[in-house]
Scaffold this active site. Structure first.
Site, PDB file in Angstrom:
ATOM      1  CG  ASN A   1      28.612  20.631  39.903  1.00 28.25           C
ATOM      2  OD1 ASN A   1      28.922  20.413  38.808  1.00 28.25           O
ATOM      3  ND2 ASN A   1      28.432  21.860  40.201  1.00 28.25           N
TER       4      ASN A   1
ATOM      5  CG  HIS B   1      24.242  22.214  47.823  1.00 26.78           C
ATOM      6  ND1 HIS B   1      23.053  22.071  47.317  1.00 26.78           N
ATOM      7  CD2 HIS B   1      25.155  21.820  46.484  1.00 26.78           C
ATOM      8  CE1 HIS B   1      22.831  21.942  46.150  1.00 26.78           C
ATOM      9  NE2 HIS B   1      24.095  21.846  45.453  1.00 26.78           N
TER      10      HIS B   1
ATOM     11  CB  VAL C   1      40.358  18.745  39.635  1.00 26.86           C
ATOM     12  CG1 VAL C   1      40.731  17.361  39.829  1.00 26.86           C
ATOM     13  CG2 VAL C   1      38.718  18.863  39.998  1.00 26.86           C
TER      14      VAL C   1
ATOM     15  CB  ALA D   1      45.523  20.575  46.976  1.00 28.33           C
TER      16      ALA D   1
ATOM     17  CB  ALA E   1      30.305  27.869  49.157  1.00 26.56           C
TER      18      ALA E   1
ATOM     19  CB  ALA F   1      35.278  30.931  44.593  1.00 20.95           C
TER      20      ALA F   1
END
Length: 671
Positions: A173, A605, A165, A117, A638, A96
């Site tokens: 994913n 998830h 990253v 980070a 999320a 996001a």
């Protein structure tokens, strides 16, 4: 005598090749001397690029964007009074965060800082090669998190990879482009209890943000997709790109014959039930598409009002108290972060701080900053800024069960080289990997372009055509057209995210996913130190409902695998192998339940740890994603999902960020 520099370079290159072969498993490929030479050059190019450590316009020395904190005080600004001051500070450059940074900086009057980070995924070896995402697991690009022992799942700790990253988990994913069911979003709107802005989350209104980010590429091979229902101008390339194994086609034909009909497009108002080759976040050249590659393009990064700083770990949000009526309310005014050397810096936010650190680290940062359950904050002597019990609560995840089958077809296009990472890789498999790399570089095709989970079927556990037992006691779906079970196919098989291997041979995998779990868990602080990882407890399989749905899913999976044309692929030589599941149909429900408890893993998830709900119902943010009771602070990732979607979560996370950007920019110009 010193070792020649050239020898060291060769040794490093060979070590890299060994590492690559250790990450993969599966098939033979054609190898020739010219192919090997070309692929070796490709490997060298990636290796050299990753060693540069620099991406233009991305700052990897985060001290340059803030003001140093010494002795608990921020250094005076001196002549550079604007250093470390931005309109918006985004915490986390994940799925996001990259979207927000790009969209908010489209307004040249808004000065945006994105703090991440990790580093750019462009600097990681083979980050764009779809099938090699396992290389990120247990690496420095992964937070390497584990749950507490799961008391309802064989008391095992479960590994939860999280991308460290830019692009976050979109960089690590399985690249499945899936929205979930339309009724999932209508449910989100209903759950808002009539709050202002609630209707904007209904599918009818929210769907435009899916279309906004999407640039769909039609496929001659899959001509039945209605392109009028797909987005065509967004930054994110999607389509049917990526390898499709012959075994994957057999799986889909078997689904047809077992009663799970085809659905050419899971992502339309018509719903997601049925089976199909999945659409992917893979582009026309066979490369992984992430929110970093889509939204943080060189043109975007070059904007004068956007600063992206990596290797900056945010440790807390900074607050001031402002008078509002007769009371003083906290207002987020900046953040504190550390660089790799542990040096402390601060930045100020004139307008807003936005936390986009994901469903695990967002609640951790909020609680470290004093926003969370008051009793839990008191345990760690953290001063309370806002008592919000919902922070870190109601953790949801999609549990997956992996089933393994021996493959008699030995279709070599389906598999990667098969070295066990705990042994010295064979020369043969290194050469196979080299040939596959060359094929991928020249054509963008082959098994290296596979997203591994190549096809899926979405069904309802109450479907009388599939389950004769009748409906279960509870319907957990969001609506009559929404699924609670997913079965996906992979042309290779793996154990515990690839950490363990099946015996030497040829295998394929089938996997069941619980899409609407009733088991919910928590994220809690281990201590008041931001260095300590959070305590993650998803409470997997703590309800009988979850077990019952997964047992039904196993029954359907077994029927599909024993239906032609997939049935002919199953090698009877594996019938007596304990790790394989050829005899799933002969097991009792209790035996299957025991197997489920032993094998359950995350599908990556996690959601719902800072939910968009009314405060009195345990909510953390309102429909505008503003944190209840705190000014100048939003959450966008999320973690705000009121409840988990019945499908893969990257698409909705991107759409949430797209909508959030509109909400934020609109709020800046309200008079």
């Amino acid at each position: 005598m010193a070792e020649p520099a050239g020898s060291k370079a060769v040794a490093r290159l060979l070590a890299l090749l060994r590492t690559l072969s250790a990450y993969t498993r599966g098939v033979k490929a054609l190898v020739g001397s010219s192919a090997a030479l070309g692929a070796l050059l490709l490997v060298l190019r990636y290796y050299v690029f990753s060693k540069r450590g620099v991406v233009p316009y991305i700052i990897n020395e985060p001290g340059r964007v803030g003001r140093r904190v010494a002795g608990g005080k921020t250094a005076a600004g001196g002549e550079d009074k604007d250093r470390g001051v931005y309109d918006v500070v985004i915490v986390g450059g994940g799925t996001a965060g990259c979207v927000l940074a790009s969209r908010l900086s489209e307004d040249p009057n808004v000065r945006v800082l994105l703090l991440e980070a990790g580093k750019s995924s462009r600097l990681t070896r083979f980050s764009q090669v779809p099938s090699l995402y396992h290389q990120f697991f247990h690496s420095r690009h992964d937070y390497n998190l584990y749950t507490v022992p799961q008391k309802h799942a064989a008391s095992k700790k479960k590994y939860w990879p999280r991308g460290k990253v830019l692009g976050g988990c979109s960089s690590v994913n399985a690249m499945i482009f899936h929205h979930g069911a339309p009724s999932d979003y209508d449910e989100w709107a209903r759950l808002q209890g009539g709050q202002e802005g609630a209707e904007g989350w209904s599918y009818e209104q929210f769907n435009r943000y899916f279309l906004k980010f999407e640039r769909f590429h039609p496929s001659r091979e899959y001509p039945h997709v209605d392109v009028s229902l797909r987005g065509s101008a967004g930054p994110v390339q999607v389509g049917h790109f990526g390898n499709t194994s012959p075994l994957t086609r057999k799986f889909l034909d078997a689904c047809d014959n077992a009663g799970v009909t085809r659905n050419p497009d899971f992502n339309t108002p018509k719903g997601t039930l049925g089976s199909s080759k999945v659409m992917t976040f893979i582009d026309s050249r066979g490369r992984r598409v992430t929110t970093e590659s889509s939204y943080l393009t060189p043109e975007v990064l070059a904007r004068a009002n956007l600063t992206v700083a990596t290797r900056a770990t945010v440790t807390r949000i900074l607050f001031e108290y402002v008078q509002k009526g007769e009371e003083k309310l906290p207002k987020a005014v900046g953040v504190r972060y550390v660089n790799l050397q542990g040096e402390v810096f601060e930045v100020a936010a004139r307008k807003e701080v936005i936390v986009s650190a994901g469903a695990i680290h967002t609640p951790q940062i909020l609680m470290l900053s004093g926003v969370g359950p008051v009793e839990h904050l008191a345990e760690h002597n953290i001063p309370v800024v806002a008592d919000l019990p919902g922070v870190g609560s109601h953790l949801m995840d999609h549990p997956v069960i992996d089933y393994h089958f021996m493959d008699r077809s030995r279709i070599r296009q389906s598999r990667l080289p098969s070295d066990n990472p705990h042994h010295h890789p064979s020369v043969k498999n290194v050469l196979r990997m080299v040939a596959l790399l060359l094929q991928y570089q020249l054509t963008g095709k082959g098994i290296l372009s596979s997203n591994i989970a190549e096809a899926a079927a979405f069904v309802r556990s109450s479907d009388p055509k599939l389950f004769s037992e009748g409906p279960l006691a509870e319907d957990t779906t969001s609506g009559p057209g929404a699924p609670d079970i997913e079965i996906f196919f992979s042309p290779l098989s793996y154990i515990e995210h690839g950490d363990h291997h099946l015996p030497s041979g040829h295998y394929f995998g089938l996997h069941t996913v619980l899409l609407r779990p009733t088991s919910v868990g928590t994220v809690r602080l281990q201590s008041s130190s931001p260095i300590d990882p959070p305590i993650i407890d998803p409470e997997y399989l703590s309800t009988q409902q979850d077990i019952s749905v997964l047992v039904r899913a196993a029954r359907l999976l077994s029927r599909i695998v024993h239906t032609e044309p997939l049935a002919s692929v199953v090698d009877p030589a594996g019938d007596d192998e304990p790790l394989l599941n050829h005899s799933l149909d002969k097991m009792s429900d209790d035996e299957i339940a025991e197997l489920i408890r032993d094998r359950v893993e995350t599908l990556y998830h996690p959601t719902s740890t800072a939910r968009m709900l009314p405060r009195e119902q345990g909510g953390v943010v309102d429909p505008f994603l503003c944190v209840h009771g705190v000014n100048g602070l939003r959450v966008v990732d999320a973690s705000i999902f009121p409840t988990i979607t019945s499908g893969h979560t990257v698409s909705p996370a991107i759409a949430v960020a797209e909508k959030a950007a509109d909400l934020i920019l609109e709020s800046f110009y309200v008079v």
